[in-house]
Write an enzyme that holds these catalytic residues in place. Structure first.
Site, mmCIF file in Angstrom:
data_model
loop_
_atom_site.group_PDB
_atom_site.id
_atom_site.type_symbol
_atom_site.label_atom_id
_atom_site.label_comp_id
_atom_site.label_asym_id
_atom_site.label_seq_id
_atom_site.Cartn_x
_atom_site.Cartn_y
_atom_site.Cartn_z
ATOM 1 N N LYS A 247 0.841 -1.219 0.000
ATOM 2 C CA LYS A 247 0.000 0.000 0.000
ATOM 3 C C LYS A 247 0.868 1.259 0.000
ATOM 4 C CE LYS A 247 -1.570 1.854 3.927
ATOM 5 N NZ LYS A 247 -1.365 3.319 4.041
ATOM 6 N N ASN A 248 1.864 1.279 0.862
ATOM 7 C CA ASN A 248 2.665 2.497 0.989
ATOM 8 C C ASN A 248 3.588 2.728 -0.201
ATOM 9 O OD1 ASN A 248 1.434 3.086 3.360
ATOM 10 N ND2 ASN A 248 3.197 2.643 4.676
ATOM 11 N N ARG B 94 -4.601 11.157 4.160
ATOM 12 C CA ARG B 94 -3.477 12.083 4.322
ATOM 13 C C ARG B 94 -2.408 11.891 3.249
ATOM 14 N NH1 ARG B 94 -2.457 14.765 8.354
ATOM 15 N NH2 ARG B 94 -0.308 14.622 7.712
ATOM 16 N N CYS C 3 -5.102 13.675 12.523
ATOM 17 C CA CYS C 3 -4.826 12.251 12.418
ATOM 18 C C CYS C 3 -4.673 11.716 13.833
ATOM 19 C CB CYS C 3 -3.535 12.070 11.631
ATOM 20 S SG CYS C 3 -2.968 10.394 11.610
ATOM 21 N N ARG D 129 1.288 15.162 12.515
ATOM 22 C CA ARG D 129 1.677 14.974 11.116
ATOM 23 C C ARG D 129 1.707 16.254 10.281
ATOM 24 N NH1 ARG D 129 -0.649 9.080 9.433
ATOM 25 N NH2 ARG D 129 1.238 8.990 8.191
ATOM 26 N N PRO D 130 2.619 17.160 10.595
ATOM 27 C CA PRO D 130 2.747 18.378 9.788
ATOM 28 C C PRO D 130 3.299 18.075 8.386
ATOM 29 C CG PRO D 130 4.502 18.260 11.418
ATOM 30 C CD PRO D 130 3.614 17.075 11.659
ATOM 31 N N ILE D 131 3.237 19.063 7.493
ATOM 32 C CA ILE D 131 3.783 18.867 6.138
ATOM 33 C C ILE D 131 4.801 19.961 5.813
ATOM 34 C CG2 ILE D 131 1.895 17.534 5.109
ATOM 35 C CD1 ILE D 131 0.983 20.299 3.914
ATOM 36 N N LEU E 74 7.979 20.024 5.886
ATOM 37 C CA LEU E 74 9.143 19.635 5.075
ATOM 38 C C LEU E 74 8.797 19.560 3.586
ATOM 39 C CD1 LEU E 74 10.535 16.879 7.463
ATOM 40 C CD2 LEU E 74 11.589 19.104 6.988
ATOM 41 N N ASP F 117 5.146 1.293 11.712
ATOM 42 C CA ASP F 117 3.959 0.590 11.219
ATOM 43 C C ASP F 117 3.880 -0.858 11.715
ATOM 44 O OD1 ASP F 117 3.065 2.832 9.975
ATOM 45 O OD2 ASP F 117 3.529 2.181 7.932
ATOM 46 N N VAL G 185 8.576 7.913 16.310
ATOM 47 C CA VAL G 185 8.183 8.529 15.028
ATOM 48 C C VAL G 185 6.878 9.323 15.154
ATOM 49 C CG1 VAL G 185 7.675 8.109 12.591
ATOM 50 C CG2 VAL G 185 9.399 6.719 13.760
ATOM 51 N N ARG H 58 -8.297 -0.216 4.749
ATOM 52 C CA ARG H 58 -7.381 0.716 4.089
ATOM 53 C C ARG H 58 -6.078 0.026 3.704
ATOM 54 N NH1 ARG H 58 -5.417 4.866 7.589
ATOM 55 N NH2 ARG H 58 -4.166 5.109 5.733
HETATM 56 C C1 UD1 Z 1 4.554 7.179 5.827
HETATM 57 C C2 UD1 Z 1 3.679 5.952 5.755
HETATM 58 C C3 UD1 Z 1 3.164 5.570 7.137
HETATM 59 C C4 UD1 Z 1 4.338 5.429 8.096
HETATM 60 C C5 UD1 Z 1 5.238 6.647 8.059
HETATM 61 C C6 UD1 Z 1 6.504 6.498 8.881
HETATM 62 C C7 UD1 Z 1 2.682 6.071 3.556
HETATM 63 C C8 UD1 Z 1 1.456 6.265 2.739
HETATM 64 N N1 UD1 Z 1 2.550 6.219 4.868
HETATM 65 O O1 UD1 Z 1 3.745 8.246 6.307
HETATM 66 O O2 UD1 Z 1 2.449 4.352 7.033
HETATM 67 O O3 UD1 Z 1 3.841 5.248 9.409
HETATM 68 O O4 UD1 Z 1 5.637 6.919 6.711
HETATM 69 O O5 UD1 Z 1 7.206 5.366 8.473
HETATM 70 O O6 UD1 Z 1 3.732 5.743 3.057
HETATM 71 N N2 UD1 Z 1 7.013 15.122 9.711
HETATM 72 C C9 UD1 Z 1 7.270 16.460 9.922
HETATM 73 N N3 UD1 Z 1 7.158 17.326 8.860
HETATM 74 C C10 UD1 Z 1 6.814 16.889 7.614
HETATM 75 C C11 UD1 Z 1 6.553 15.529 7.408
HETATM 76 C C12 UD1 Z 1 6.659 14.659 8.481
HETATM 77 O O7 UD1 Z 1 7.563 16.873 11.039
HETATM 78 O O8 UD1 Z 1 6.747 17.720 6.702
HETATM 79 C C13 UD1 Z 1 7.086 14.167 10.855
HETATM 80 C C14 UD1 Z 1 5.721 13.552 11.176
HETATM 81 O O9 UD1 Z 1 4.979 14.377 12.032
HETATM 82 C C15 UD1 Z 1 6.105 12.256 11.841
HETATM 83 C C16 UD1 Z 1 7.410 11.877 11.116
HETATM 84 O O10 UD1 Z 1 7.868 13.060 10.477
HETATM 85 O O11 UD1 Z 1 6.372 12.460 13.208
HETATM 86 C C17 UD1 Z 1 7.245 10.761 10.104
HETATM 87 O O12 UD1 Z 1 6.356 11.164 9.099
HETATM 88 P P1 UD1 Z 1 6.524 10.728 7.575
HETATM 89 O O13 UD1 Z 1 7.763 9.920 7.411
HETATM 90 O O14 UD1 Z 1 6.347 11.937 6.733
HETATM 91 O O15 UD1 Z 1 5.281 9.781 7.409
HETATM 92 P P2 UD1 Z 1 4.262 9.744 6.201
HETATM 93 O O16 UD1 Z 1 4.955 9.938 4.918
HETATM 94 O O17 UD1 Z 1 3.100 10.628 6.534
#
Ligand code: UD1
Length: 423
Positions: A23-24, A96, A120, A125-127, A129, A309, A331, A401
């Site tokens: 899935k991921n 997301r 969530c 889960r900020p974006i 980055l 996960d 994480v 999912r």
């Molecule tokens: C992906 C996986 C999810 C998995 C996660 C960590 C998919 C669809 N989902 O989620 O199943 O649990 O990786 O292995 O592939 N963060 C920031 N700023 C950002 C982005 C992330 O601070 O801009 C932080 C998040 O809050 C979190 C950490 O980084 O604490 C990990 O997030 P991230 O690796 O981005 O996870 P996803 O890509 O959302």
């Protein structure tokens, strides 16, 4: 509302199980199909999951033809011609992970508008980055009315250091950089197998991505991309879930086509506990005798550390191994909700910030429980296999999912498990 009903306590899983495409991996691969201006992209080994249907809708909403042949597990995408630049809120808001379409739409169209992902349960889960990386490539970003709008007539190659190796941000920026002018270097990137899978597809499309699977990605921008054919990598989290299920039930299970290398962090912890894990030609075999297993300490980390996960499922195993085990979740900040549900089944545990102490080996009893997120749903079902009596697990939309035919696969391995509709 569907429920999974398990008659537990005497289960010993035995036999073989097949796993699906990841899935991921497939979600960002579908986002990448937005990029080519000519030719069809064919993805094979695509799992039939609700998240995949959602991502198909997101891509279709851009005026792109998406055909999912479920009998063949194959998705064909044709992004030739003009595409829209706004991802439909109706579907983006459901998942997301759809934020990864931002980079490809922007790279292809010069403008992209995607809804801000909502809250969530497992963490904030900020974006930031994702957005900072696009800005480094010359995009201007505006947030308005719940939407993120990104504009850059032509993205420019840049150097960007990620202060955390975010999986989604790495994917978004890697895709955006394929069509940028010049070379992009992304440092401290995620190294998950799903990142490597995405880089492989992009390179088949004509991109020039190197370093996938290491800490630094170098992407040399090209003028345009074309369609390609690609097999989705196997789902290491589904494989890992069955490995844990076999270990918990003193089972003997062959997980067919599971990739040893991708599951190394999990395998090393299972072995430390005393589980017999072997690589065979057909996959990974897990044999266990629960009475002989020892408690362990596990800390979740970005790959190649122990995957977050697999955290929930592994705590279910810790619950049946006699002694004190410790799980540290680094994480996501709120990913222990399954432990509250498992308490209803007799689990003794204490949570202090990012650390859960599990007092394993106590008697577990079947109960009515609710899935709180995707991996929690699997953890509760696995706990139901070993708890005495009947367990009913609700809120199965989480399970759907990410797990295809989960209860059927467990039933084939000998579990007494069924799914029922209840009003
Ligand atoms: C992906 C996986 C999810 C998995 C996660 C960590 C998919 C669809 N989902 O989620 O199943 O649990 O990786 O292995 O592939 N963060 C920031 N700023 C950002 C982005 C992330 O601070 O801009 C932080 C998040 O809050 C979190 C950490 O980084 O604490 C990990 O997030 P991230 O690796 O981005 O996870 P996803 O890509 O959302």
């Amino acid at each position: 509302m569907d429920k999974i009903i398990i008659e537990g306590g005497n289960t010993r899983l035995q036999g073989e199980v097949t796993i699906e495409g990841a899935k991921n991996a497939v979600l960002p691969l579908l986002a990448a199909t937005i990029l080519p201006v000519e030719g069809k992209t064919v993805l094979k080994n695509v799992p039939i999951l609700s998240d995949v249907f959602t991502m198909n809708h997101v891509v279709r909403g851009l005026n792109i033809a998406v055909d999912f042949d479920e009998a063949l597990n194959q998705v064909t995408v044709d992004a030739t011609g003009a595409i829209l630049d706004t991802a439909p809120y109706e579907y983006v808001s459901q998942m997301r992970a759809s934020i990864v379409v931002l980079g490809p739409i922007l790279a292809r169209n010069g403008h992209a508008k995607v809804s801000m992902p909502g809250g969530c349960t497992i963490g904030s889960r900020p974006i930031d980055l994702h957005l900072k990386g696009l800005e480094a490539m010359g995009a201007s970003i505006h947030q308005e009315g719940g939407d993120i709008s990104a504009t850059a007539e032509k993205l420019k190659g840049a150097h960007f250091y990620m202060d955390f190796p975010s999986v989604g941000a790495t994917q978004n920026l890697m895709m955006a950089a394929t069509l940028a002018e010049g070379t992009t270097v992304l440092e401290n990137v995620a190294r998950e197998p799903e990142i490597v899978d995405l880089a492989n597809l992009l390179n088949k499309m004509g991109a020039r991505v190197s370093g996938a699977g290491t800490e630094t990605l170098t992407i040399r921008g090209v003028a345009e991309l074309h369609g390609a054919e690609h097999n989705v990598v196997q789902d290491r989290i589904e494989a890992g879930t069955f490995m844990v299920a076999a270990a918990m039930t003193s089972g003997n299970v062959l997980i067919k086509d599971a990739v040893w290398e991708h599951n190394r962090p999990l395998i090393s912890k299972l072995r430390e506990m005393g589980v017999d894990v072997r690589e065979e030609e057909a996959g990974i075999r897990v044999k266990s005798d629960i009475s002989k297993l020892k408690p362990v300490t596990v800390k979740t980390l970005p790959h190649p550390g122990f995957p977050t996960d697999m955290q929930a499922q592994f705590t279910a195993l810790m619950a049946v191994v006699k002694g004190e085990s410790t799980m540290i979740e680094t994480v996501f900040e709120n990913r222990f909700q399954h432990l509250e549900e498992m308490r209803r089944m007799g689990l003794h545990s204490e949570i202090l910030r990012d650390t859960a102490m599990i007092h394993g080996g106590q008697r577990l009893q079947g109960a009515q429980v609710m899935s709180t997120d995707l991996r929690a749903s699997a953890a509760l079902i696995l706990t139901g296999l070993v708890a005495q009596g009947q367990t009913k697990v609700g809120q199965l939309s989480h399970l759907d999912r990410g797990y295809y035919q989960f209860h059927e696969k467990l039933a084939q391995l000998g579990a007494d498990i069924r799914r029922e509709s209840e009003d």
